[in-house]
Design a protein around this motif. Sequence first.
Motif, mmCIF file in Angstrom:
data_model
loop_
_atom_site.group_PDB
_atom_site.id
_atom_site.type_symbol
_atom_site.label_atom_id
_atom_site.label_comp_id
_atom_site.label_asym_id
_atom_site.label_seq_id
_atom_site.Cartn_x
_atom_site.Cartn_y
_atom_site.Cartn_z
ATOM 1 N N PHE A 66 0.800 -1.229 0.000
ATOM 2 C CA PHE A 66 0.000 0.000 0.000
ATOM 3 C C PHE A 66 0.829 1.273 0.000
ATOM 4 O O PHE A 66 0.325 2.331 -0.373
ATOM 5 N N GLY A 67 2.065 1.194 0.426
ATOM 6 C CA GLY A 67 2.911 2.377 0.440
ATOM 7 C C GLY A 67 2.253 3.536 1.171
ATOM 8 O O GLY A 67 1.827 3.403 2.315
ATOM 9 N N LYS A 68 2.112 4.663 0.480
ATOM 10 C CA LYS A 68 1.481 5.840 1.076
ATOM 11 C C LYS A 68 -0.035 5.849 0.895
ATOM 12 O O LYS A 68 -0.700 6.838 1.192
ATOM 13 N N GLY A 69 -0.576 4.725 0.417
ATOM 14 C CA GLY A 69 -2.021 4.637 0.232
ATOM 15 C C GLY A 69 -2.780 4.569 1.540
ATOM 16 O O GLY A 69 -3.992 4.781 1.585
ATOM 17 N N LEU A 70 -2.059 4.263 2.622
ATOM 18 C CA LEU A 70 -2.660 4.219 3.954
ATOM 19 C C LEU A 70 -1.950 5.215 4.850
ATOM 20 O O LEU A 70 -0.714 5.305 4.823
ATOM 21 N N ASP A 71 -2.706 5.978 5.642
ATOM 22 C CA ASP A 71 -2.045 6.862 6.602
ATOM 23 C C ASP A 71 -1.586 6.036 7.795
ATOM 24 O O ASP A 71 -1.824 4.815 7.872
ATOM 25 N N ALA A 72 -0.917 6.665 8.745
ATOM 26 C CA ALA A 72 -0.318 5.946 9.874
ATOM 27 C C ALA A 72 -1.370 5.200 10.698
ATOM 28 O O ALA A 72 -1.146 4.060 11.123
ATOM 29 N N THR A 73 -2.529 5.836 10.908
ATOM 30 C CA THR A 73 -3.581 5.208 11.711
ATOM 31 C C THR A 73 -4.136 3.971 11.025
ATOM 32 O O THR A 73 -4.282 2.911 11.643
ATOM 33 N N ALA A 74 -4.440 4.087 9.742
ATOM 34 C CA ALA A 74 -4.988 2.956 8.989
ATOM 35 C C ALA A 74 -3.971 1.826 8.891
ATOM 36 O O ALA A 74 -4.319 0.651 9.017
ATOM 37 N N SER A 75 -2.717 2.180 8.662
ATOM 38 C CA SER A 75 -1.664 1.178 8.544
ATOM 39 C C SER A 75 -1.504 0.394 9.848
ATOM 40 O O SER A 75 -1.391 -0.840 9.833
ATOM 41 N N LYS A 76 -1.530 1.099 10.970
ATOM 42 C CA LYS A 76 -1.377 0.433 12.265
ATOM 43 C C LYS A 76 -2.570 -0.458 12.570
ATOM 44 O O LYS A 76 -2.405 -1.606 13.009
ATOM 45 N N LEU A 77 -3.779 0.058 12.333
ATOM 46 C CA LEU A 77 -4.978 -0.729 12.626
ATOM 47 C C LEU A 77 -5.050 -1.958 11.727
ATOM 48 O O LEU A 77 -5.361 -3.065 12.197
ATOM 49 N N LEU A 78 -4.758 -1.792 10.450
ATOM 50 C CA LEU A 78 -4.803 -2.927 9.531
ATOM 51 C C LEU A 78 -3.751 -3.965 9.926
ATOM 52 O O LEU A 78 -3.993 -5.176 9.839
#
Length: 265
Positions: A66-78
């Motif tokens: 996803f690279g920058k397709g997810l912000d920090a919050t979404a990346s951590k939760l996912l």
Amino acid sequence: MGSASRHAITSSKAALAGLGAKANLALGEQLFAAGRAFAESAQLRAVLADPAVPAADKSSLLGKVFGKGLDATASKLLGQIVSDRWSSQDDLLAGVEEIAIRAAVSGSKKNEAVDAELFAFSRAVSSDAELELSLGSKLGNPDAKAALVVKLLKGKASAATIAIVSALVQQPRGRRIGALLSYAADIVADQAGASIATVTSAQPIAAAQLTSLGKSLAKVYGRELNINLIIDPAIIGGLRVQVGDDVIDGSVSSRIQELRLQLAG
């Protein structure tokens, strides 16, 4: 869902709750997009659902995909979601979808009755065969379906409702449009600490009577009940109430059918 997945969804809901104000529509839309990516790649899905793959490796893979397709919050939760043990790949997809729906409505305004909007749209779709086919056809283009939803609901429904319906029609996973919307409405209501009671009546019911019925049902189920009213002259009289899998059928048509069965026996 299997027992492992039920534990995983409980853990994922707790992780979402821990985000506070960061749980919002933007987060939900990112999770919906991630879920579509999972569905489109059997290889990615297999790795993320494999309990033998370390959580750190899964998080690293998400970053590469996803690279920058997810912000920090979404990346951590996912990352937290995929690190849990899921009973199957399908359960993982369902889990991401449910958390996306919950996130999408977490930041909704109190006057936005998203579950009621989903119910209203479901009724509109079920009464229009052409529309139901357009949104539910397996051959339809997912992007075109989402665009149609936006066209139909823009200015008439909340942003959360539009985002949820758009996401679901793009990735139905074999479910009919009515089932999709009903499923989403149940999750939305649960996120607000309520359940949905579908009341079928032969004729309109006064608001005061619906309020009274809702209070009575709330005492039985121990939580708030959001009532969806369906007018169906075919039941002749009385009421049919459904809460989850529970059905209370006091309609006249039901009693007539019971009498017919008794006479036939």
